[in-house]
Design a protein around this motif. Structure first.
Motif, PDB file in Angstrom:
ATOM      1  N   TYR A 142     -23.267 -41.589 -63.968  1.00 28.73           N
ATOM      2  CA  TYR A 142     -24.243 -41.686 -62.876  1.00 28.73           C
ATOM      3  C   TYR A 142     -24.610 -40.306 -62.342  1.00 28.73           C
ATOM      4  CZ  TYR A 142     -23.937 -46.786 -62.153  1.00 28.73           C
ATOM      5  OH  TYR A 142     -24.027 -48.142 -62.268  1.00 28.73           O
ATOM      6  N   CYS A 182     -27.898 -36.685 -65.142  1.00 24.80           N
ATOM      7  CA  CYS A 182     -27.125 -37.916 -65.316  1.00 24.80           C
ATOM      8  C   CYS A 182     -27.286 -38.433 -66.735  1.00 24.80           C
ATOM      9  CB  CYS A 182     -27.562 -38.990 -64.314  1.00 24.80           C
ATOM     10  SG  CYS A 182     -29.290 -39.476 -64.462  1.00 24.80           S
ATOM     11  N   PRO A 231     -28.559 -43.854 -61.080  1.00 27.70           N
ATOM     12  CA  PRO A 231     -28.154 -44.908 -60.142  1.00 27.70           C
ATOM     13  C   PRO A 231     -29.181 -45.266 -59.087  1.00 27.70           C
ATOM     14  CG  PRO A 231     -27.091 -42.843 -59.571  1.00 27.70           C
ATOM     15  CD  PRO A 231     -27.820 -42.602 -60.870  1.00 27.70           C
TER      16      PRO A 231
END
Length: 316
Positions: free
Chosen positions: A192, A284, A289
């Motif tokens: 994430y 990421c 996320p």
């Protein structure tokens, strides 16, 4: 990377969102060959929005992952619906795990949309939620008018599916403390990228429940969903027909370090459907996320825009 001021702002915002609650919560009945099951969902924003935004989570996650995005969209006047797929979160489990399949999830989401009483929706789908969105948007007569696909593509190799299945099979069932649970999620969700401490705690608190009988925190996820990855239907996942049939604006999000989808697959998605544009986030992997300011901004601007111009292949 965040500088000091951005990190501080993220921490303050994360602390405030820790206490954020949806405007409403409800359940709708889903039906599988195993019988009925409850589908829980959170409901944010004005009830008179004629085109609510449906946000559907990833394989082992749940709808509260979208709290941060929901807050921003509600501030812009939109209604946001965040379901827990069956076997996750507050939703019921399906009696026969063979029925944890994409057709079942699509049927459940159709039941949810019918409950809302609307004729159009926008869709934000993370990983598995993106696969469901592709199918829903690719069907003739679809009610999906704008689609965000978060870090997944219409083709997933058998190797990738086997890796996912192994991850599910290794999930611990119980944790002694909330801190132990958070350590687990920080590890397995490390792709994430950069999140504030408050965001990690938010993800954790909505992923477990206290079990009085066992005096432990239990995962809000049916471990039997792993069985679906042993079925022949998952030898490789190919949804190109649905993808090419989509006739509405699509935004594909991808973590730069993700292999679901790869950079080449994301490029192929744009080539095979000119309604789609791709946005890469540098910091990421699988999955972005949708909690950081930048990620929320990209999704919000796309959903609120009147056009799809300017959404070319680019890095975040």
């Amino acid at each position: 990377m965040f500088d000091g001021s951005e990190e501080m702002a993220l921490r303050v915002r994360g602390d405030r969102l820790k206490h954020l609650q949806p405007d409403r919560e409800d359940v709708v009945q889903g039906l599988s060959p195993s019988g009925f099951h409850q589908l829980a969902y959170t409901d944010w924003g004005p009830l008179d929005d004629k085109r609510p935004i449906i946000c559907v989570h990833g394989l082992t996650r749940q709808g509260r992952d979208f709290d941060h995005l929901a807050e921003r969209l509600v501030a812009a006047g939109r209604r946001v619906i965040c379901p827990d797929l069956p076997g996750r979160g507050r939703s019921g489990w399906i009696g026969n795990p063979d029925h944890y399949t994409l057709p079942q999830y699509c049927a459940d989401m159709n039941a949810l949309i019918a409950r809302l009483g609307v004729s159009e929706v926008d869709w934000v789908g993370t990983s598995l939620g993106g696969l469901i969105g592709m199918i829903m948007a690719g069907f003739s007569g679809s009610m999906v008018r704008r689609l965000v696909i978060n870090d997944i593509g219409p083709f997933v190799s058998s190797t990738g599916l086997q890796r996912i299945g192994q991850y599910i099979g290794n999930m611990p069932a119980l944790f002694k403390t909330i801190e132990e649970a958070e350590t687990y999620f920080r590890t397995v969700l490390a792709p994430y990228g950069k999140l504030a401490d408050e965001h990690w705690r938010h993800l954790t608190e909505h992923s477990v429940r206290w079990d009085d009988g066992r005096q432990r925190y239990a995962l809000l996820c049916d471990p039997a969903i792993a069985k679906g990855f042993r079925l022949p239907w998952f030898a490789a996942l190919n949804l190109w027909d649905y993808w090419e049939a989509i006739k509405v604006p699509v935004l594909v999000l991808r973590g730069k370090h993700s292999d679901l989808p790869s950079f080449d697959l994301a490029a192929e998605m744009r080539k095979r459907n000119r309604m789609a544009n791709v946005f890469h986030f540098d910091d990421c992997g699988h999955v972005p996320p949708l909690m950081a300011f930048e990620q929320i901004d990209v999704v919000t601007k796309f959903l609120l825009s009147n056009t799809i111009s300017g959404w070319g292949e680019r890095n975040g």
